[in-house]
Enzyme design. Structure first.
Site, PDB file in Angstrom:
ATOM      1  N   GLU A   1       0.839  -1.205   0.000  1.00 16.79           N
ATOM      2  CA  GLU A   1       0.000   0.000   0.000  1.00 16.79           C
ATOM      3  C   GLU A   1       0.871   1.251   0.000  1.00 16.79           C
ATOM      4  O   GLU A   1       1.825   1.358   0.766  1.00 16.79           O
ATOM      5  CB  GLU A   1      -0.897  -0.025   1.239  1.00 16.79           C
ATOM      6  CG  GLU A   1      -1.772   1.201   1.425  1.00 16.79           C
ATOM      7  CD  GLU A   1      -2.512   1.176   2.753  1.00 16.79           C
ATOM      8  OE1 GLU A   1      -3.421   2.005   2.939  1.00 16.79           O
ATOM      9  OE2 GLU A   1      -2.187   0.325   3.620  1.00 16.79           O
TER      10      GLU A   1
ATOM     11  N   LYS B   1      -9.626   2.277  -2.831  1.00 16.97           N
ATOM     12  CA  LYS B   1     -10.078   1.717  -1.562  1.00 16.97           C
ATOM     13  C   LYS B   1     -11.441   2.284  -1.188  1.00 16.97           C
ATOM     14  O   LYS B   1     -11.666   3.499  -1.259  1.00 16.97           O
ATOM     15  CB  LYS B   1      -9.054   2.034  -0.467  1.00 16.97           C
ATOM     16  CG  LYS B   1      -9.367   1.408   0.872  1.00 16.97           C
ATOM     17  CD  LYS B   1      -8.278   1.737   1.894  1.00 16.97           C
ATOM     18  CE  LYS B   1      -8.566   1.097   3.235  1.00 16.97           C
ATOM     19  NZ  LYS B   1      -7.533   1.460   4.246  1.00 16.97           N
TER      20      LYS B   1
ATOM     21  N   CYS C   1      -5.250  -2.643   2.740  1.00 17.05           N
ATOM     22  CA  CYS C   1      -5.135  -2.551   4.190  1.00 17.05           C
ATOM     23  C   CYS C   1      -6.221  -3.365   4.883  1.00 17.05           C
ATOM     24  O   CYS C   1      -6.406  -4.536   4.603  1.00 17.05           O
ATOM     25  CB  CYS C   1      -5.156  -1.090   4.621  1.00 17.05           C
ATOM     26  SG  CYS C   1      -4.688  -0.816   6.352  1.00 17.05           S
TER      27      CYS C   1
END
Length: 517
Positions: free
Chosen positions: A272, A336, A385
């Site tokens: 990430e 995301k 994540c």
């Protein structure tokens, strides 16, 4: 010995009972990753139930349950303090407050199961009611307060592939149900409950061994290269460090790719925000990244992505995964969708006197799970994540062939946090029947096959790469098809059994009146 311990426990004065409940919660956290000391639950859970049942009022029982949950939550998420320490100059005052404050809502979810257990008679009604209510509380924790299903009780079994195979049928919440029933068994008299528990464990182990022994699904002929830069969070975004950090990933990639297995499609995976530059929009950065790839390879990299207005003003920023080919062309982008409160956006914007989000503006949430299919690659679902910690919410439709989880666990430091995150990823692979590749900034990067076997890993706090063949996907197991409906139905079923057994247990425990003289 346990009976004597519980008798002394409930005889404590009130304040010592609160301290004992808190300590039992701390003790029970040793069952979580990475310690996995599961037998401590045989003390922590009976102790909790003994305290709340013996409490003179429902209010005191609730306080005891809260104290246990606060200790358990605090021991499980103490690593939050390390995230504050990355900017200690501005947020030093949060260091003693952050973990205890986050543990408070986690403790509140312990109240419903303990109050249900208190309301039911001793024996199977109490155990079934407690376990069923616990699972309902866990399910609620995945949705309320933006959702935080971290350290679910079923993760205590994620130390190996064998004990978590039932997650393919009932999910991690179903494992939580079994765990709480087994942990409370010392409260039942006689040997029969233990014999039944041994039979259940043997059956589950047999199922796990059978599932692991099934023929492997066909592999797609793709080689994965996981890259772990081990860049500390404190220096990651410093302007003078951005180019050296980017060059570290380029050098690791180029060196490892030069020794990659020939004849296979190569997919390089960076963590990430591994690119400190706008990889999706900067042609020069794309050129540099592509130069580190061999011909025909694909790079899956975490980066920040921006959107500008016609007059050149930055309007929105996204936490993204970008698929880049060896010619520097962007083949796919995932933004995301499940953002971290305080870390990526500030809830109640403008009302709180603090701002922890790095940069001048909040991240914008993407549209949700997506199936990405760059040319020449088996389709995959991207997870950035902590999106990987949400059961039944990680696989887009139509179903992909594998999952990619990129994460920045540098926030956790060298703590239990990366291991807990890794355990959640392992369970998602089993639940969905899909291989899951994980690239983490400081570790732990790993690849799990569709049955949760760890095929390769880069240790925590290490810089390095790992090459491994991508396994094939299994057919969708029951949990992948029906999702949270399965543990929800199981929880309601055991609650119904607890209620149905209640009159029978009460009638068998009422003593017969003595005859008159």
């Amino acid at each position: 010995m346990l009976t004597s311990f519980l008798a002394h426990l409930v005889a404590f004065p009130w304040r010592r009972q609160l301290a004992a409940a808190f300590s039992l919660g701390l003790l029970s956290a040793l069952a979580l990753p990475p310690v996995h000391a599961v037998p401590v639950l045989l003390i922590g859970i009976p102790g909790l139930l003994a305290l709340v049942v013996a409490a003179p009022s429902g209010r005191r029982a609730a306080w005891l349950g809260f104290a246990w949950g606060w200790g358990h939550g605090l021991a499980g998420i103490y690593w939050v303090t390390h995230a504050i320490l990355t900017d200690v100059a501005d947020f030093w005052w949060l260091v003693p407050l952050a973990a205890p404050a986050i543990a408070i809502p986690l403790a509140l979810f312990v109240l419903p199961p303990v109050l249900v257990a208190r309301a039911l008679p001793a024996g199977w009604p109490r155990l079934l009611g407690f376990a069923g209510a616990w699972v309902l509380a866990e399910l609620a924790r995945g949705f309320l307060l933006t959702g935080f299903p971290w350290n679910l009780m079923g993760t205590v079994w994620a130390f190996a592939a064998l004990p978590i195979q039932p997650a393919a049928l009932i999910g991690v919440h179903g494992l939580s149900l079994l765990t709480m029933l087994l942990a409370a068994l010392p409260l039942l008299p006689g040997w029969r409950p233990w014999a039944g528990a041994a039979a259940v464990l043997a059956a589950l182990a047999g199922f796990g061994a059978w599932r692991l022994a099934q023929p492997e699904p066909p592999a797609p002929g793709v080689q994965l290269l996981l890259v772990q830069g081990n860049i500390q969070q404190e220096v990651k975004w410093r302007p003078e460090q951005r180019m050296p950090n980017f060059q570290r990933y380029l050098q690791l990639t180029a060196e490892a790719a030069s020794h990659a297995t020939p004849g296979s499609k190569l997919v390089v995976i960076w963590p990430e925000t591994a690119s400190p530059f706008l990889l999706a929009q900067d042609p020069e950065v794309q050129r540099l990244a592509a130069a580190a790839l061999p011909p025909g390879a694909t790079l899956l990299a975490g980066t920040v992505r921006g959107e500008w207005s016609p007059d050149g003003q930055l309007q929105r920023v996204f936490n993204s995964l970008v698929a880049l080919d060896s010619e520097g062309r962007v083949e796919a982008i995932y933004d995301k969708s499940h953002l971290v409160p305080f870390g990526e956006y500030m809830p109640l914007s403008g009302l709180l006197p603090i701002r922890l989000v790095t940069g001048g503006m909040d991240f914008t949430a993407g549209p949700g799970p997506q199936r990405l299919a760059p040319p020449g690659l088996p389709s995959f679902g991207a997870l950035i994540c902590y999106e990987v910690i949400f059961p039944a919410a990680v696989t887009p439709a139509p179903r992909p062939d594998w999952l990619v989880n990129i994460t920045n666990d540098g926030w956790f430091g060298i703590s239990t946090g990366p291991w807990q995150h890794l355990a959640a990823a392992r369970l998602r692979a089993v639940e969905e029947g899909l291989p899951l590749a994980r690239a983490a900034q400081t570790g732990i990067s790993a690849l799990f096959d569709s049955r949760g076997r760890r095929l390769v890993a880069i240790p925590l706090g290490s810089m390095g790469t790992a090459e491994v063949a991508l396994p094939g996907p299994d057919a969708p197991p029951p949990f992948a098809r029906f999702g949270l409906a399965i543990p929800l139905a199981l929880a309601l079923l055991v609650l119904g059994l607890a209620w149905g057994l209640r009159p029978r247990v009460v009638s068998h425990t009422v003593s017969t009146p003595a005859p008159r003289a």
